[in-house]
Scaffold this active site. Structure first.
Site, PDB file in Angstrom:
ATOM      1  N   HIS A  72       0.849  -1.188   0.000  1.00  0.00           N
ATOM      2  CA  HIS A  72       0.000   0.000   0.000  1.00  0.00           C
ATOM      3  C   HIS A  72       0.886   1.238   0.000  1.00  0.00           C
ATOM      4  CE1 HIS A  72      -4.089  -1.713   1.567  1.00  0.00           C
ATOM      5  NE2 HIS A  72      -3.554  -2.434   0.602  1.00  0.00           N
ATOM      6  N   TYR A 201      -9.251   5.684   7.013  1.00  0.00           N
ATOM      7  CA  TYR A 201      -9.426   6.113   8.399  1.00  0.00           C
ATOM      8  C   TYR A 201     -10.457   7.237   8.406  1.00  0.00           C
ATOM      9  CZ  TYR A 201      -5.158   3.606   9.749  1.00  0.00           C
ATOM     10  OH  TYR A 201      -4.204   2.642   9.991  1.00  0.00           O
ATOM     11  N   PRO A 293      -4.143   0.351  18.465  1.00  0.00           N
ATOM     12  CA  PRO A 293      -3.889  -0.134  17.102  1.00  0.00           C
ATOM     13  C   PRO A 293      -4.049   0.917  16.012  1.00  0.00           C
ATOM     14  CG  PRO A 293      -6.028  -0.895  17.885  1.00  0.00           C
ATOM     15  CD  PRO A 293      -5.354  -0.239  19.055  1.00  0.00           C
ATOM     16  N   LYS A 297       1.343   0.044  14.949  1.00  0.00           N
ATOM     17  CA  LYS A 297       2.728   0.038  15.401  1.00  0.00           C
ATOM     18  C   LYS A 297       3.126  -1.189  16.220  1.00  0.00           C
ATOM     19  CE  LYS A 297       4.326   3.725  13.628  1.00  0.00           C
ATOM     20  NZ  LYS A 297       3.786   3.258  12.357  1.00  0.00           N
ATOM     21  N   TYR A 385       3.784   6.833   9.937  1.00  0.00           N
ATOM     22  CA  TYR A 385       3.016   5.642   9.567  1.00  0.00           C
ATOM     23  C   TYR A 385       3.905   4.588   8.914  1.00  0.00           C
ATOM     24  CZ  TYR A 385      -1.223   3.055   8.426  1.00  0.00           C
ATOM     25  OH  TYR A 385      -2.207   2.097   8.355  1.00  0.00           O
TER      26      TYR A 385
END
Length: 391
Positions: A72, A201, A293, A297, A385
């Site tokens: 991704h 998100y 979550p 990580k 990220y």
């Protein structure tokens, strides 16, 4: 039984450490309290940072990941009916993440360990780590109904929050930092292709939602719910209706529905235990730290810990210097606290708190607007990220 490194726990951290040590020519024994089937089917994280992907490849454990894992190059943020894509490679010099479930990582590492590595004992319950402050630590364990002792030069506790390793650190030396969040995630697995090709998100006034996936035909989705929620309280159609509301946008995007095969509620907490080393005992992964979550990580932090330990022990063998081993806790904690910060920021940004004021709600929307309009703010998110360097 005797070995150089006794590894307690055969999750991804313990298994990867065993693999890294094997590649470096250092012997180890892995003790796992559960059976193999449980370890290979335990549903956990599914996002691998660029650094984790690179480590698995270098360790010879990347063939299936590269074949079936899903790279991704970004995520999508949704708020106020808007959609904004964060382009990772453009912002980080080419870094990305890979969707490849922890269960699959464990399967790959177990197969390698059994074929090439040292002993991996399933259903071997660690009872205690003893003499950690000496140069001959030991692990008492029970296997096939018989109590035994594993004598080691070093012990690495990869046995999670409830394991025995952390209990061997004297309370007088321990410092704990933690936060419990007033909400959790209702997660589902559904037999339906993902409705978007990257993770989504969403911050909504009704709560957070996440669209993820386990494969091109299986979706993984989450809803923010009160922390004491029983997943059985939610009917399947109620879940899909609520997800549809929270993912709603001003364009014609739509959420595809399918049979739900699994429901669970994940609590949200942040936790750090300092130090991560006591004598010849080293803590790694959830034995030392837990993150909510939201920032993906947890697994990646555990990988960073065992990479740091393997490098330090290899350095000790090659140079005679214990400097890197002595710095293990400090080195890991620098990365851990950056990951804790990132995960906390993502969590508070995207989850409306039950007691949040309208002022706080508007501040969070302003932060999202800033990410969507500022390359500097967007880069900070992308760098966090895709992962912090394994020192």
């Amino acid at each position: 039984m005797r070995t150089t490194v006794g590894i307690v726990g055969a999750g991804p951290a313990g298994l990867l450490l065993a693999r890294l040590l094997h590649v470096a020519g250092i012997d180890s024994v892995v003790l796992e309290s559960r059976d193999r089937a449980y370890v290979e089917h335990r549903q956990r994280a599914g996002i691998l940072e660029q650094g984790t992907v690179d480590v698995l490849r270098a360790a010879g454990a990347g063939e299936r990941m590269d074949r079936v894992g899903m790279r991704h190059d970004g995520i999508e943020l949704r708020f106020a009916g808007r959609r904004h894509r964060v382009d990772f490679p453009a912002l980080t010099g080419g870094r990305s993440v890979t969707v490849y479930a922890q269960t699959e990582v464990c399967k790959d590492l177990i197969a390698l360990q059994l074929a090439q590595g040292g002993p991996l004992l399933f259903e071997a319950e660690a009872l205690a780590v003893e003499d950690a402050a000496t140069d001959r630590p030991r692990v008492r364990f029970r296997h096939e109904g018989v109590e035994d002792v594993l004598e080691c030069d070093y012990v690495v506790g990869c046995d999670g929050f409830w394991g025995v390793a952390r209990k061997a650190v004297p309370a007088a030396l321990s410092r704990v930092f933690e936060r419990t969040y007033p909400f959790g995630w209702l997660g589902i697995l559904a037999d339906v292709p993902p409705s978007h090709d990257e993770l989504v998100y969403a911050r909504h006034e009704r709560g957070f939602a996440l669209l993820s996936m386990r494969s091109p035909s299986v979706s993984r989705l989450y809803l923010q719910v009160p922390q004491d929620t029983d997943p059985r309280e939610w009917a399947d159609e109620e879940i899909w209706d609520e997800l549809t509301r929270r993912f709603e946008t001003d364009d014609d995007w739509r959420l595809e529905r399918g049979p739900i095969t699994q429901k669970s509620v994940t609590p949200m907490r942040s936790y750090v235990h300092e130090p991560m080393r006591h004598g010849r005992l080293f803590l790694a992964g959830d034995a030392a730290h837990i993150v909510p979550p939201t920032g993906a990580k947890g697994l990646n932090l555990a990988v960073g810990d065992v990479v740091t330990f393997a490098r330090a022990l290899t350095h000790r063998r090659e140079t005679g210097s214990s400097a890197l081993l002595d710095a293990y806790s400090e080195t890991c904690l620098r990365r851990v606290w950056q990951a804790e910060r990132f995960s906390y920021d993502m969590t508070t940004l995207l989850h409306p708190a039950p007691d949040a004021t309208p002022f706080e709600g508007r501040l969070h929307l302003a932060r999202l607007e800033r990410i969507a309009s500022s390359r500097a703010a967007e880069t900070d998110l992308a760098e966090g990220y895709t992962g912090f360097a394994f020192d």
